[in-house]
Scaffold this motif. Structure first.
Motif, PDB file in Angstrom:
ATOM      1  N   ILE A 228      27.760   6.752   6.694  1.00 40.12           N
ATOM      2  CA  ILE A 228      27.951   7.533   7.879  1.00 40.12           C
ATOM      3  C   ILE A 228      29.462   8.238   7.557  1.00 40.12           C
ATOM      4  CG2 ILE A 228      29.724   5.624   8.476  1.00 40.12           C
ATOM      5  CD1 ILE A 228      28.356   6.168  11.285  1.00 40.12           C
ATOM      6  N   ASN A 229      29.621   9.457   7.767  1.00 40.47           N
ATOM      7  CA  ASN A 229      30.761  10.350   7.524  1.00 40.47           C
ATOM      8  C   ASN A 229      31.669  10.634   8.723  1.00 40.47           C
ATOM      9  OD1 ASN A 229      29.477  12.273   8.889  1.00 40.47           O
ATOM     10  ND2 ASN A 229      28.597  13.179   6.935  1.00 40.47           N
ATOM     11  N   GLY A 230      32.917  11.199   8.246  1.00 40.54           N
ATOM     12  CA  GLY A 230      33.784  11.670   9.113  1.00 40.54           C
ATOM     13  C   GLY A 230      33.279  12.162  10.532  1.00 40.54           C
ATOM     14  N   THR A 231      32.222  13.262  10.252  1.00 38.86           N
ATOM     15  CA  THR A 231      31.580  14.021  11.373  1.00 38.86           C
ATOM     16  C   THR A 231      30.986  13.276  12.375  1.00 38.86           C
ATOM     17  OG1 THR A 231      31.337  15.560   9.688  1.00 38.86           O
ATOM     18  CG2 THR A 231      30.512  16.188  11.681  1.00 38.86           C
ATOM     19  N   ASP A 232      29.961  12.308  11.742  1.00 40.32           N
ATOM     20  CA  ASP A 232      29.607  11.321  12.731  1.00 40.32           C
ATOM     21  C   ASP A 232      30.404  10.570  13.591  1.00 40.32           C
ATOM     22  OD1 ASP A 232      26.868  12.210  11.340  1.00 40.32           O
ATOM     23  OD2 ASP A 232      27.421  10.857   9.695  1.00 40.32           O
ATOM     24  N   SER A 233      31.174   9.973  12.803  1.00 40.31           N
ATOM     25  CA  SER A 233      32.446   9.310  13.825  1.00 40.31           C
ATOM     26  C   SER A 233      32.923   9.893  14.911  1.00 40.31           C
ATOM     27  CB  SER A 233      33.295   8.256  12.841  1.00 40.31           C
ATOM     28  OG  SER A 233      32.696   8.074  11.684  1.00 40.31           O
ATOM     29  N   ALA A 234      33.359  11.349  14.608  1.00 41.56           N
ATOM     30  CA  ALA A 234      33.897  12.077  15.226  1.00 41.56           C
ATOM     31  C   ALA A 234      32.938  12.256  16.824  1.00 41.56           C
ATOM     32  CB  ALA A 234      34.443  13.348  14.848  1.00 41.56           C
ATOM     33  N   LEU A 235      31.708  12.628  16.333  1.00 43.30           N
ATOM     34  CA  LEU A 235      30.633  12.879  17.275  1.00 43.30           C
ATOM     35  C   LEU A 235      30.640  11.804  18.352  1.00 43.30           C
ATOM     36  CD1 LEU A 235      27.706  14.516  15.255  1.00 43.30           C
ATOM     37  CD2 LEU A 235      28.787  15.362  17.297  1.00 43.30           C
TER      38      LEU A 235
END
Lengths: 248, 254
Positions: A228-235
């Motif tokens: 999981i990366n930052g974009t996914d967490s932000a989404l």
């Protein structure tokens, strides 16, 4: 049964001959002992043999990072797994119909993640994320995330179903079926999805296995497990905020 | 009217048939079952539709312990994520589990001593004791003392999963020049399997490296992915990209 009758031969009984008693063997202690042994074997052994699910992970080396994500936008579908836990850390379960499901949440988006954030508040304006659950089949109909994946891989599934019928009708052997099905799964002329599975830190191991299971059930040949990366967490954060879901 | 004479019957019950049945049952149990292997932590594996059976030989099982549920129903996470390794060699006697385990231990100690200042010494009797243990998980520095203990005392130590010395130390290290202990063990297993490859047993190395059937990760279904990820990431770093996950069978209605 356990006695041996000794028949007198010769007919005439001699005088003074001892009366022959039937020989009787008492099997009760034998049964006792056998029962004990059975109990021992029943308690100390296991009959259930575990199954395995083979997976292949991408190498950790940096070179491959660039080669990743080269899949067509239209084909890619990203699943982000999460599991709802109560304050004690146990997995929350819920009743749907007459079945109890652990609450594994599947966030998914197709193609690229939407990252536009006009007012710069850290909340993505239109996260193109949707939510589904693992529901399996209900009354022969695919449900939840399986339905989504089923629709994406319809062409392959149709062909495999035809092959399966042939196999059931004994037109082809099982080995032939497996081989043909493999060919269909990897047939690049058909529209097939590429699934990227990501698991959040809270997601339970079971949800990962469920996701991998869905790949197998839906005959999806191209999938990968990614971090999981930052974009996914932000989404996910944006999705939760916009839908008023409490964020822990 | 004559009196009806009640015939006295003997109360002896013939047990022969019963004995036959029990012997049959016993034979069945003896032939079909495999003994439960002693494992330091019990986990409930998640269910899957995969029908592939776990091989009984040439298998390295990595067990990740799950959280324990205490009296109040809360998850005790201090026992979660402890790593244990079990090695099952070939049925063949030259590459039997005992043999493989002994070689792995020596290899692991050698590679530990190369990378650590505090060297450890291991005696042949300790190696022999190690080869009898099905599943191990202990800091390498504690291992020699542990192996000199009686089996019952060893069990006593392994029972306390929250003890920091229990479980193979694992971290996010990706630099194989200074491997963590999990990486030391896995590399030792790899090296032993590779050496055996030259000596005529191809299957173990094959299972480990080529088909991915030789490594099975066993974890509890409720364990969070962040814990499992440690193990998966370490395996990736070690270039064991193919491996299997242990599951229990479930059928899916169509």
């Amino acid at each position: 049964m356990a006695q041996i009758e000794q028949s007198d031969k010769g007919g005439k009984k001699k005088k003074g001959a001892q009366k022959k008693m039937p020989i009787h063997v008492d099997f009760t202690p034998m049964v006792d002992m056998n029962m004990l042994l059975i109990t021992f074997f029943m308690l100390c052994t296991t009959m259930i043999k575990s199954q395995t699910l083979s997976i292949a992970l991408p190498s950790n080396e940096k070179v491959e990072q660039e080669q990743k994500n080269k899949t067509k936008q239209s084909e890619a579908i990203t699943l982000i797994l999460d599991t709802e836990r109560d304050e004690k850390g146990n997995v929350v379960t819920e009743m749907v119909g007459d079945k109890v499901y652990p609450k594994h949440i599947v966030y998914y988006y197709e193609g690229k993640p939407e990252v536009a954030d006009e007012n710069k508040d850290g909340i993505i304006d239109n996260p193109n994320i949707k939510v589904e659950y693992f529901r399996g089949n209900v009354a022969g109909e695919t449900q939840g995330i399986r339905k989504i994946l089923h629709e994406r891989n319809e062409k392959v599934l149709e062909k495999v179903a035809v092959l399966k019928q042939d196999w059931k009708a004994k037109k082809i052997t099982e080995d032939q079926f497996q081989e043909e099905a493999k060919k269909v799964r990897n047939d690049s002329t058909l529209t097939r999805p590429v699934v990227i599975i990501k698991a959040g830190p809270n997601a339970s191991y079971e949800s990962l296995i469920s996701a991998l299971d869905e790949m197998q059930i839906n005959q999806i040949s191209r999938y990968q497990i990614d971090n999981i990366n930052g974009t996914d967490s932000a989404l996910i954060l944006s999705y939760k905020t916009l839908n008023n879901i409490p964020v822990e | 009217m004559g009196k009806v004479k009640i015939k006295r019957k003997s109360t002896l019950i013939d047990m022969t048939a019963m004995s036959d049945v029990t012997v049959l049952l016993l034979t069945f149990f003896m032939l079909t079952s495999t003994f439960l292997q002693k494992e330091p932590a019990t986990v409930i594996t998640p269910s899957s539709v995969s029908e592939k059976k776990v091989p009984t030989s040439n298998l390295v099982t990595i067990l990740v312990s799950g959280a324990e549920i205490d009296k109040d129903g809360a998850r005790k996470t201090d026992v979660e994520g402890k790593v244990f390794i079990s090695i099952a060699g070939d049925v063949d006697s030259t590459f039997s589990s005992e043999n493989v385990r002994a070689q792995v231990l020596q290899e692991a100690v050698r590679s530990y001593n190369e990378t650590h200042k505090n060297k450890i010494q291991i005696t042949p009797s300790q190696v022999a004791a190690f080869s009898k243990i099905n599943m191990f998980g202990l800091k390498l520095s504690e291992l020699p003392a542990f192996l000199s203990l009686e089996a019952s005392d060893q069990d006593e130590i392994m029972k306390h999963l929250n003890d920091p010395k229990v479980g193979i130390p694992i971290n996010d290290n990706r630099d194989l020049a200074s491997p963590n202990e999990f990486q030391i063990w896995m590399r030792a297993i790899y090296n032993v399997a590779r050496d055996m490859d030259g000596q005529g047993s191809q299957t173990f190395f094959d299972a480990l490296q080529r088909s991915g059937e030789g490594i099975a990760v066993k974890a509890d279904k409720d364990t969070p992915y962040s814990t499992i990820h440690h193990v998966l990431d370490n395996l990736q770093t070690l270039k064991f990209n193919k491996f299997s996950l242990m599951t229990a069978l479930t059928t899916e209605d169509e």
